[in-house]
Design an enzyme around this catalytic site. Structure first.
Site, PDB file in Angstrom:
ATOM      1  N   SER A 147     -48.360 -54.104   1.325  1.00  0.00           N
ATOM      2  CA  SER A 147     -49.538 -53.941   0.485  1.00  0.00           C
ATOM      3  C   SER A 147     -50.729 -53.663   1.385  1.00  0.00           C
ATOM      4  CB  SER A 147     -49.785 -55.234  -0.306  1.00  0.00           C
ATOM      5  OG  SER A 147     -51.082 -55.261  -0.869  1.00  0.00           O
ATOM      6  N   TYR A 160     -50.642 -64.264  -0.191  1.00  0.00           N
ATOM      7  CA  TYR A 160     -49.906 -63.024  -0.464  1.00  0.00           C
ATOM      8  C   TYR A 160     -50.204 -62.005   0.631  1.00  0.00           C
ATOM      9  CZ  TYR A 160     -48.596 -58.704  -2.932  1.00  0.00           C
ATOM     10  OH  TYR A 160     -48.038 -57.498  -3.282  1.00  0.00           O
ATOM     11  N   LYS A 164     -47.651 -60.226   3.392  1.00  0.00           N
ATOM     12  CA  LYS A 164     -47.508 -58.775   3.516  1.00  0.00           C
ATOM     13  C   LYS A 164     -47.852 -58.296   4.933  1.00  0.00           C
ATOM     14  CE  LYS A 164     -46.012 -57.865  -0.587  1.00  0.00           C
ATOM     15  NZ  LYS A 164     -44.627 -57.351  -0.776  1.00  0.00           N
TER      16      LYS A 164
END
Length: 254
Positions: A147, A160, A164
């Site tokens: 991401s 998160y 990533k």
């Protein structure tokens, strides 16, 4: 000279998180270009539906449910794919989770572990379980779905983003260590793509406007935008690319 570098005939692909969104687009496009696709996600009914749509379109697909937080499921996914098709050529590690949205300090230990287990460890374990097959073939393409948050953290997506970022480095390690076996590993960093997974973001008018104000390509991304890049990395069109980080974000990070 090979005239159709996107032809995946004879190749076998595993796509995780393939019941909807980016994963479904990847599965559909790989199958449309000749790959035999193993469609995987948590719920059997959901992957059955995607596999059936591929079959109806003239492609070949098998649905195998697997929870990417479960090591036994991950190993079984690789084993069953090899048993069914005799080889594994392409892995698209697309499954991901983000059970929290908000300040990083609000992330519980259990949520932290879940994010890391699914977003990083599962990608490693599926690739590792497939490694003996790819080594024997002297070829393989691993595509990990990161991401833009792994490059520049966004508010509310702290852990998160950490996961990533770790996936980006894991991809580079795979490329560095496994290149000698003919195995390539690359990572895609999508921007804001209109999927159910990111619905909380793109349905938030303030967040959407924040993105739109910074997009040279003045639209939000669609699953096929990522599916097409995945097709490129799965095919011989990207034969000299490994360890590379590909952003597909409409220019958001410029």
């Amino acid at each position: 000279m090979q005239t159709n570098v996107m032809d995946l005939s004879g190749k076998v692909a595993i796509v995780t998180g393939a019941s909807k969104g980016i994963g479904e687009s990847c599965a559909q496009l790989l199958a449309a270009h000749g790959a035999k696709v193993v469609v995987s996600s948590r719920k059997q009914e959901a992957v059955d539906e995607v596999a059936q749509s591929i079959l109806k379109a003239g492609g070949e697909a098998t649905a195998i449910a697997a929870h990417m937080g479960n090591l036994e499921h991950i190993q079984a996914l690789a084993t069953q794919t090899k048993e069914k098709y005799g080889r594994i050529d392409i892995i698209v590690n697309n499954a991901a989770t983000n059970p929290v949205f908000g300040p990083t300090e609000q992330c519980s230990p259990d949520a932290f572990d879940k994010i890391m287990d699914v977003n990083v460890k599962a990608c490693f374990e599926l690739a590792k379980a497939s490694l003996p097959t790819m080594k024997a073939q002297k070829s393989g393409s691993i595509i990990n779905m990161s991401s833009i948050g792994g490059i520049r953290p966004e508010p509310g997506l702290g852990i998160y983003s950490v996961s990533k970022a770790a996936l980006i480095m894991l991809t580079k390690v795979m490329a560095k260590e496994w290149g000698m076996y003919g195995i390539r590993a690359n990572v895609i960093c999508p921007g804001l793509i209109q999927t159910k997974f990111s619905e909380a973001l793109w349905k938030n008018e303030k967040i959407t406007q924040h993105f739109m104000n910074q997009l040279p390509i003045a639209r939000l991304g669609q699953p096929d935008d990522i599916g097409k890049l995945t097709l490129f990395l799965a095919s011989d069109a990207s034969a000299y690319s490994t360890g590379s980080v590909f952003t597909s974000d409409g220019g958001f990070l410029i």
